[in-house]
Write a protein that holds these residues in place. Structure first.
Motif, PDB file in Angstrom:
ATOM      1  N   SER A   1      59.474  94.693  13.099  1.00  0.00           N
ATOM      2  CA  SER A   1      59.470  96.094  13.494  1.00  0.00           C
ATOM      3  C   SER A   1      58.072  96.687  13.364  1.00  0.00           C
ATOM      4  CB  SER A   1      60.464  96.910  12.658  1.00  0.00           C
ATOM      5  OG  SER A   1      60.085  96.892  11.299  1.00  0.00           O
TER       6      SER A   1
ATOM      7  N   VAL B   1      71.843 102.453  13.423  1.00  0.00           N
ATOM      8  CA  VAL B   1      71.016 101.488  12.716  1.00  0.00           C
ATOM      9  C   VAL B   1      69.932 102.244  11.953  1.00  0.00           C
ATOM     10  CG1 VAL B   1      69.312  99.660  13.008  1.00  0.00           C
ATOM     11  CG2 VAL B   1      71.428  99.591  14.316  1.00  0.00           C
TER      12      VAL B   1
ATOM     13  N   LEU C   1      67.377  92.631  17.603  1.00  0.00           N
ATOM     14  CA  LEU C   1      68.362  93.684  17.381  1.00  0.00           C
ATOM     15  C   LEU C   1      69.696  93.355  18.037  1.00  0.00           C
ATOM     16  CD1 LEU C   1      69.078  96.538  16.394  1.00  0.00           C
ATOM     17  CD2 LEU C   1      68.131  97.405  18.536  1.00  0.00           C
TER      18      LEU C   1
ATOM     19  N   SER D   1      66.469 101.571   9.482  1.00  0.00           N
ATOM     20  CA  SER D   1      65.501 100.606   8.985  1.00  0.00           C
ATOM     21  C   SER D   1      65.224 100.833   7.505  1.00  0.00           C
ATOM     22  CB  SER D   1      64.188 100.733   9.770  1.00  0.00           C
ATOM     23  OG  SER D   1      63.160  99.987   9.153  1.00  0.00           O
TER      24      SER D   1
ATOM     25  N   ILE E   1      64.764 101.856  17.015  1.00  0.00           N
ATOM     26  CA  ILE E   1      65.892 101.842  16.088  1.00  0.00           C
ATOM     27  C   ILE E   1      65.850 103.009  15.118  1.00  0.00           C
ATOM     28  CG2 ILE E   1      66.094  99.340  16.239  1.00  0.00           C
ATOM     29  CD1 ILE E   1      64.875  99.233  13.381  1.00  0.00           C
TER      30      ILE E   1
ATOM     31  N   MET F   1      68.635  97.525   8.885  1.00  0.00           N
ATOM     32  CA  MET F   1      67.754  96.539   9.492  1.00  0.00           C
ATOM     33  C   MET F   1      66.537  96.329   8.601  1.00  0.00           C
ATOM     34  SD  MET F   1      69.231  95.530  12.217  1.00  0.00           S
ATOM     35  CE  MET F   1      67.900  94.660  13.032  1.00  0.00           C
TER      36      MET F   1
ATOM     37  N   ILE G   1      71.740  90.645  16.154  1.00  0.00           N
ATOM     38  CA  ILE G   1      72.360  91.114  14.918  1.00  0.00           C
ATOM     39  C   ILE G   1      73.541  92.027  15.231  1.00  0.00           C
ATOM     40  CG2 ILE G   1      72.003  92.483  12.830  1.00  0.00           C
ATOM     41  CD1 ILE G   1      69.178  91.482  12.716  1.00  0.00           C
TER      42      ILE G   1
END
Length: 456
Positions: free
Chosen positions: A83, A183, A166, A185, A125, A78, A169
């Motif tokens: 975020s 996931v 989120l 980041s 996430i 991600m 996606i």
């Protein structure tokens, strides 16, 4: 030895990349890759669902053909956009009896942080441990096999993202026939491209993609902060198109073939012809002419990055700057940044065969994140150092672990073979181990000389 595979899906600003890899010694061995350029993605987010879905399916297929692996389970990267990063402390209590800490205890203390999230429009996430504390006495980076009687606490970083972003996606990726195990980041992933010294001293990663430039700063061994600016490679091409009076597509080609970001090193002898809009005869420009345009735009990007760093409260980057991302392929970009700051500058390019391009940094770093959390949570231990009879250690568990997004989709818990997860010996066989990956840790141009003093 049965082998395990990790698959990462990187939805970038202009392309989708898939990398299939395996843990090998202290690194990653890339088995296969796929890349598809698409217009269905904007700023790292889904812009056209159908177009993006087609690109993801096509990329997965390419990676399957290249690797010989039937891809079913993936780790999803991600971007930093939409975020935020928070610091959270959480602990779990013991009953006073001696308890040997296992991966399950670490998982429990990290999951407890996820359980604290009560916001309906925000999703966690990433939960990454900075430091564990055993019985409020011993500060350690990995408490496994230590004995506690009172508590295990963690000082963790938490990465959150807007839920709708989120979910959209995830929906697009999983509509392509794969299951998202977890996931990761980019804010966390970039740490894997730094040396231990860089992470400790304080280093800034600048990932210049097509539409976004992502910035992350690491210090004292962990992520400090991360952000982004909406300027990157496409802005450079737009400025070239305007200055040379050519189409955007032609500007992209000119940038790739003749572009140079540092005017002082650009060549006057390297000449190219372009057909301008509404003109018949081609017009000649030198690389020096082109660099005059590019340098100003790239400088502006770097100045925006410096503004971000100052907003983070940073005025010195002791560990230097690391450039990566597709636009860092541009000639002279390292020299330009070096001319603007006093700290050292390097460009990071993945060293694995098949992905030796900076645009693959996020994809391979996502795999690194998956491996690190597998080892931290004791999901799997892979020994590739010798070929004797040693087998991998997979913890026996009667109950399958939940996916990080079971709550999101109310999906039933599944069992998967640890790490991505298709066996090399039978690529069509579903996962054999009973460990499902759970939420791991996640789970203004010409100002170069003036800027020298910014980070003195």
């Amino acid at each position: 030895m049965e082998e395990h595979y990790y698959v990462s899906v990187d939805i970038g600003s202009s392309s989708v990349k898939v990398v299939v890899g395996e843990k090998f010694h202290n690194g990653i061995n890339v088995i296969g890759t796929g890349q598809t350029f698409t217009t269905g993605i904007k700023n790292g987010m889904i812009d056209d669902f159908d177009v993006a879905q087609h690109a993801i399916k096509d990329t997965i297929k390419k990676a399957q053909i290249a690797s010989g692996i039937e891809i079913e389970d993936v780790f999803l990267k991600m971007p930093i956009i939409y975020s935020e990063i928070h610091d959270v402390v959480h602990e779990i209590k013991f009953d006073g009896s001696s308890t040997e800490i296992t991966g399950e205890h670490i998982e429990d203390v990290l999951d407890g942080i996820r359980d604290k999230n009560s916001a309906k429009d925000i999703e966690i996430i990433g939960v990454y441990p900075k430091m564990f504390k055993v019985d409020d006495l011993h500060e350690v980076s990995d408490p496994k096999e230590m004995v506690a009687t009172q508590s295990l606490s963690v000082d963790a970083g938490v990465i959150t993202m807007e839920r709708s972003v989120l979910v959209n996606i995830l929906k697009c990726v999983e509509s392509c026939g794969v299951h998202v195990l977890d996931v990761y980041s980019d804010a966390y992933n970039y740490q894997h491209i730094l040396t231990p010294t860089e992470v400790e001293l304080g280093t800034c990663v600048i990932d210049i993609g097509d539409q976004l430039t992502q910035v992350a700063y690491y210090e004292r061994g962990t992520l400090f902060d991360a952000d982004h600016i909406p300027m990157a490679g496409s802005v450079i091409s737009e400025d070239i198109a305007e200055a040379l009076n050519i189409s955007f597509d032609d500007a992209e080609k000119v940038k790739e073939q003749y572009g140079h970001a540092f005017y002082d090193l650009a060549s006057e002898q390297d000449v190219f012809n372009v057909t301008q809009i509404d003109a018949e005869a081609p017009v000649a420009f030198s690389q020096k002419d082109l660099s005059d345009v590019i340098e100003g735009t790239v400088e502006e990007i770097f100045l925006e990055v410096f503004d971000l760093l100052q907003e983070m409260g940073l005025d010195k980057i002791n560990g230097g700057f690391v450039l990566t991302g597709g636009s860092s392929n541009l000639l002279g970009i390292k020299e330009l940044l070096t001319d603007m700051v006093s700290e050292k500058v390097r460009i990071h390019v993945p060293q694995q065969m098949g992905i030796r391009k900076p645009e693959f940094t996020s994809a391979i770093s996502t795999i690194s994140s998956g491996i690190i959390f597998d080892e931290l949570l004791d999901y799997v231990t892979i020994n590739n150092h010798d070929v004797s009879s040693e087998s991998e250690e997979v913890p026996a568990e009667s109950e399958p672990r939940k996916s990080a997004f079971d709550g999101l989709f109310k999906r039933k818990k599944e069992t998967v073979e640890k790490s991505v997860y298709t066996s090399k010996e039978d690529t069509h066989q579903s996962a054999q181990s009973s460990d499902t990956i759970d939420n791991e840790e996640e789970k203004p141009s010409v100002m170069k000389k003036i800027m020298k003093s910014l980070f003195d």
